[in-house]
Design a protein around this motif. Structure first.
Motif, PDB file in Angstrom:
ATOM      1  N   PHE A  68     -52.164  -2.836 -14.896  1.00  0.00           N
ATOM      2  CA  PHE A  68     -51.022  -1.941 -15.061  1.00  0.00           C
ATOM      3  C   PHE A  68     -51.477  -0.487 -15.052  1.00  0.00           C
ATOM      4  N   GLN A  69     -50.545   0.408 -14.706  1.00  0.00           N
ATOM      5  CA  GLN A  69     -50.748   1.843 -14.815  1.00  0.00           C
ATOM      6  C   GLN A  69     -49.793   2.401 -15.852  1.00  0.00           C
ATOM      7  N   SER A  70     -50.196   3.466 -16.493  1.00  0.00           N
ATOM      8  CA  SER A  70     -49.322   4.101 -17.481  1.00  0.00           C
ATOM      9  C   SER A  70     -48.115   4.712 -16.782  1.00  0.00           C
ATOM     10  N   LEU A  71     -46.949   4.569 -17.398  1.00  0.00           N
ATOM     11  CA  LEU A  71     -45.756   5.216 -16.871  1.00  0.00           C
ATOM     12  C   LEU A  71     -45.840   6.712 -17.095  1.00  0.00           C
ATOM     13  N   SER A  72     -45.351   7.474 -16.107  1.00  0.00           N
ATOM     14  CA  SER A  72     -45.264   8.920 -16.282  1.00  0.00           C
ATOM     15  C   SER A  72     -44.126   9.252 -17.245  1.00  0.00           C
ATOM     16  N   GLU A  73     -44.057  10.500 -17.647  1.00  0.00           N
ATOM     17  CA  GLU A  73     -42.969  10.933 -18.536  1.00  0.00           C
ATOM     18  C   GLU A  73     -41.610  10.696 -17.884  1.00  0.00           C
ATOM     19  N   ASN A  74     -41.515  10.955 -16.579  1.00  0.00           N
ATOM     20  CA  ASN A  74     -40.246  10.732 -15.887  1.00  0.00           C
ATOM     21  C   ASN A  74     -39.932   9.241 -15.750  1.00  0.00           C
ATOM     22  N   GLU A  75     -40.948   8.420 -15.526  1.00  0.00           N
ATOM     23  CA  GLU A  75     -40.697   6.984 -15.443  1.00  0.00           C
ATOM     24  C   GLU A  75     -40.221   6.432 -16.782  1.00  0.00           C
ATOM     25  N   GLU A  76     -40.726   6.960 -17.862  1.00  0.00           N
ATOM     26  CA  GLU A  76     -40.237   6.554 -19.181  1.00  0.00           C
ATOM     27  C   GLU A  76     -38.746   6.847 -19.317  1.00  0.00           C
ATOM     28  N   LYS A  77     -38.279   7.927 -18.668  1.00  0.00           N
ATOM     29  CA  LYS A  77     -36.853   8.279 -18.732  1.00  0.00           C
ATOM     30  C   LYS A  77     -35.982   7.261 -17.993  1.00  0.00           C
ATOM     31  N   ILE A  78     -36.566   6.548 -17.019  1.00  0.00           N
ATOM     32  CA  ILE A  78     -35.796   5.523 -16.309  1.00  0.00           C
ATOM     33  C   ILE A  78     -35.278   4.482 -17.298  1.00  0.00           C
ATOM     34  N   LYS A  79     -36.061   4.181 -18.320  1.00  0.00           N
ATOM     35  CA  LYS A  79     -35.684   3.150 -19.289  1.00  0.00           C
ATOM     36  C   LYS A  79     -34.449   3.527 -20.096  1.00  0.00           C
ATOM     37  N   VAL A  80     -34.219   4.826 -20.289  1.00  0.00           N
ATOM     38  CA  VAL A  80     -33.113   5.279 -21.136  1.00  0.00           C
ATOM     39  C   VAL A  80     -32.005   5.941 -20.334  1.00  0.00           C
ATOM     40  N   GLY A  81     -32.287   6.297 -19.081  1.00  0.00           N
ATOM     41  CA  GLY A  81     -31.276   6.908 -18.238  1.00  0.00           C
ATOM     42  C   GLY A  81     -31.314   8.418 -18.279  1.00  0.00           C
ATOM     43  N   GLY A  82     -30.557   9.028 -17.354  1.00  0.00           N
ATOM     44  CA  GLY A  82     -30.461  10.472 -17.326  1.00  0.00           C
ATOM     45  C   GLY A  82     -31.389  11.147 -16.348  1.00  0.00           C
ATOM     46  N   ILE A  83     -32.037  10.373 -15.463  1.00  0.00           N
ATOM     47  CA  ILE A  83     -32.940  10.968 -14.474  1.00  0.00           C
ATOM     48  C   ILE A  83     -32.468  10.615 -13.072  1.00  0.00           C
ATOM     49  N   SER A  84     -32.666  11.549 -12.142  1.00  0.00           N
ATOM     50  CA  SER A  84     -32.240  11.350 -10.758  1.00  0.00           C
ATOM     51  C   SER A  84     -33.034  10.225 -10.115  1.00  0.00           C
ATOM     52  N   PRO A  85     -32.377   9.413  -9.266  1.00  0.00           N
ATOM     53  CA  PRO A  85     -33.127   8.402  -8.517  1.00  0.00           C
ATOM     54  C   PRO A  85     -34.048   9.011  -7.461  1.00  0.00           C
ATOM     55  N   PHE A  86     -33.983  10.343  -7.301  1.00  0.00           N
ATOM     56  CA  PHE A  86     -34.810  11.034  -6.316  1.00  0.00           C
ATOM     57  C   PHE A  86     -35.761  12.032  -6.981  1.00  0.00           C
ATOM     58  N   PHE A  87     -36.156  11.763  -8.231  1.00  0.00           N
ATOM     59  CA  PHE A  87     -36.991  12.735  -8.955  1.00  0.00           C
ATOM     60  C   PHE A  87     -38.372  12.894  -8.328  1.00  0.00           C
ATOM     61  N   GLU A  88     -38.833  11.865  -7.609  1.00  0.00           N
ATOM     62  CA  GLU A  88     -40.061  11.930  -6.830  1.00  0.00           C
ATOM     63  C   GLU A  88     -40.034  10.753  -5.865  1.00  0.00           C
ATOM     64  N   SER A  89     -40.967  10.731  -4.931  1.00  0.00           N
ATOM     65  CA  SER A  89     -41.044   9.606  -4.009  1.00  0.00           C
ATOM     66  C   SER A  89     -41.440   8.346  -4.764  1.00  0.00           C
ATOM     67  N   LEU A  90     -40.625   7.291  -4.620  1.00  0.00           N
ATOM     68  CA  LEU A  90     -40.857   6.045  -5.350  1.00  0.00           C
ATOM     69  C   LEU A  90     -41.035   4.893  -4.365  1.00  0.00           C
ATOM     70  N   ASP A  91     -42.135   4.179  -4.523  1.00  0.00           N
ATOM     71  CA  ASP A  91     -42.405   2.948  -3.791  1.00  0.00           C
ATOM     72  C   ASP A  91     -43.195   2.077  -4.765  1.00  0.00           C
ATOM     73  N   ASN A  92     -42.561   1.837  -5.933  1.00  0.00           N
ATOM     74  CA  ASN A  92     -43.276   1.306  -7.094  1.00  0.00           C
ATOM     75  C   ASN A  92     -42.752  -0.057  -7.523  1.00  0.00           C
ATOM     76  N   HIS A  93     -43.645  -0.803  -8.132  1.00  0.00           N
ATOM     77  CA  HIS A  93     -43.340  -2.148  -8.619  1.00  0.00           C
ATOM     78  C   HIS A  93     -43.522  -2.184 -10.140  1.00  0.00           C
ATOM     79  N   TYR A  94     -42.545  -2.782 -10.813  1.00  0.00           N
ATOM     80  CA  TYR A  94     -42.534  -2.804 -12.271  1.00  0.00           C
ATOM     81  C   TYR A  94     -42.243  -4.215 -12.779  1.00  0.00           C
ATOM     82  N   THR A  95     -42.729  -4.492 -13.966  1.00  0.00           N
ATOM     83  CA  THR A  95     -42.250  -5.685 -14.650  1.00  0.00           C
ATOM     84  C   THR A  95     -40.842  -5.412 -15.167  1.00  0.00           C
TER      85      THR A  95
END
Length: 330
Positions: A217-244
């Protein structure tokens, strides 16, 4: 409330259309049973990334980034091979850049329409892909099985049910995902900057240069942590990522909020999907893909517990089934 199910066309292709109140949806039997459109016709919302008439030839050549394609088996497999029980499956290498097989065999071939109907509360269509010796899929997955996909439309939104039935005499791998393409914006008077999202992600998988998981695993960035709670743009950076997946309140879902229109699109998928993939086309505004996956990329080649990586085996006669739903709040 108007409720109908009927055979028609979509951009010149055969389609089954469903209507229920303000909602309509269309599925393309000849192109992988792709649910290509889901709309609120009263509010002019187009929830899914649909191909324009000019894009139809490119879509038919690569029907992955529009609508809801079915991937079986999903994502990448190293060198086009994976072990299963006492067999080695050999798949065509169709991604020369990585030397991998990508996205399986069922999203770009015809499915059979079993039935479509409507009653006083809902409209519905069921499509099936029956694989037997001589079928194109059997060449690479030599098992007798049927994938059956049902879409139901009612006043509360779009309901999806997928079922894989092993009808053969030996165990088979059940590896499946949906490459769901969601518009952002989906409302006619909104912009991408009006949108934020939330997803029930857990850990991010580390990928190597061939886009295959290392098992770490890799550590989530501060912005990725925001995905869990909402309030961040789906285009905040280029995403081609896999998560549990990390369900919240017993649910596994993505929520897309339009702050201008005051509406939230909910994509609720079952907890049998152990992985999330997020792809946003290099952070290009317009659409992104929150993809529920049963299994980790390249799972049969990864030396981790089957339950952790969603490696599902179906014994003869067994059925795997899961549901999903797209609906609006507000």
């Amino acid at each position: 409330m108007t409720i109908k199910a009927y055979a028609g066309t979509y951009q010149g292709e055969s389609a089954i259309w469903l209507q229920a109140g303000s909602y309509e949806a269309a599925v393309l039997p000849e192109i992988g049973a792709n649910l290509i459109a889901f709309r609120d016709v009263v509010k002019a919302y187009h929830f899914l990334h649909e191909p324009t008439l000019e894009e139809m030839e490119a879509f038919k050549a690569r029907p992955v980034i529009h609508g809801i394609p079915v991937l079986f088996p999903p994502n990448r497999y190293e060198d086009g091979k994976f072990p299963w029980k006492d067999k080695i499956y050999e798949l065509p290498i169709n991604e020369p850049r990585t030397g991998n097989h990508l996205h399986g065999f069922v999203h770009n071939i015809p499915w059979r329409v079993e039935k479509f109907s409507a009653d006083e509360t809902e409209s519905q269509v069921t499509l099936a892909l029956q694989v037997r010796e001589g079928h194109s899929v059997y060449t690479y997955l030599p098992h007798d099985f049927t994938i059956r996909l049902t879409y139901t439309l009612d006043a509360s939104g779009l309901h999806q049910r997928i079922r894989v039935h092993n009808e053969g005499k030996d165990s088979m791998p059940c590896l499946l995902a949906f490459h769901t393409s969601i518009n952002a914006p989906f409302a006619p008077n909104s912009q991408a900057s009006d949108y934020s999202f939330k997803m029930t992600i857990g850990h991010r998988w580390e990928m190597n240069e061939r886009m295959l998981p290392t098992g770490e695993f890799q550590s989530l960035s501060e912005n990725e942590e925001k995905i869990k709670v909402g309030g961040i743009s789906p285009f905040f950076e280029s995403l081609d990522n896999h998560y549990t997946v990390s369900p919240q309140n017993g649910r596994n879902y993505m929520e897309l909020t339009d702050s201008r229109a005051g509406v939230k699109l909910v994509y609720d998928v079952g907890t049998s999907y152990k992985q999330w993939m997020i792809w946003n086309n290099g952070a290009t505004e317009g659409f992104f893909c929150p993809e529920p996956q049963m299994n980790l990329v390249n799972a049969p080649n990864v030396d981790l517990p089957a339950d952790q990586i969603g490696l599902v085996s179906l014994e003869p006669g067994e059925i795997w089934e899961e549901t999903g739903r797209l609906y609006c709040i507000g």
